[in-house]
Design a protein around this motif. Sequence first.
Motif, short mmCIF file in Angstrom:
data_model
loop_
_atom_site.label_atom_id
_atom_site.label_comp_id
_atom_site.label_asym_id
_atom_site.label_seq_id
_atom_site.Cartn_x
_atom_site.Cartn_y
_atom_site.Cartn_z
N UNK A 39 0.84 -1.19 0.00
CA UNK A 39 0.00 0.00 0.00
C UNK A 39 0.87 1.24 0.00
N UNK A 40 0.48 2.20 -0.81
CA UNK A 40 1.21 3.45 -0.86
C UNK A 40 0.77 4.32 0.30
N UNK A 41 1.73 4.92 0.96
CA UNK A 41 1.46 5.81 2.07
C UNK A 41 1.63 7.24 1.58
N UNK A 42 0.59 8.04 1.78
CA UNK A 42 0.65 9.43 1.36
C UNK A 42 1.59 10.19 2.29
N UNK A 43 2.48 10.95 1.69
CA UNK A 43 3.34 11.78 2.50
C UNK A 43 2.54 12.96 3.02
N UNK A 44 2.95 13.49 4.15
CA UNK A 44 2.25 14.61 4.75
C UNK A 44 2.78 15.93 4.21
N UNK A 45 4.07 15.98 3.98
CA UNK A 45 4.71 17.23 3.53
C UNK A 45 4.14 17.68 2.19
#
Length: 105
Positions: A39-45
């Motif tokens: 699963x791809x994790x969305x970056x917060x930055x």
Amino acid sequence: MELGALVCTADRPRCGGCPVVARCAWQQSGAPAYDGPPRQVQTYAGTDRQCRGRLLAVLRDAPGAVPKARLDTVWENAEQRERALASLVEDGLATLDADGRYRLP
């Protein structure tokens, strides 16, 4: 939605607290491990979430209403900043006064 966010989570499901565990297809199949693609994790930055957080921090720290020029200094991308600010107002997390200043509701 809260069931999926709080009880039936992918990394640590709390099946003991689930009101529908008896009808759960995952439980009925033996609670198999996930074997799909990573699963791809969305970056917060750089996300709208981060932008909204910065705008809210300014509003939260201010003793009263804040001029738009002050909010313009916390996020460089004007298009994203305007979109985030509009969504905060639409979501009821910020208000726009008659004099064009923003504040928490």
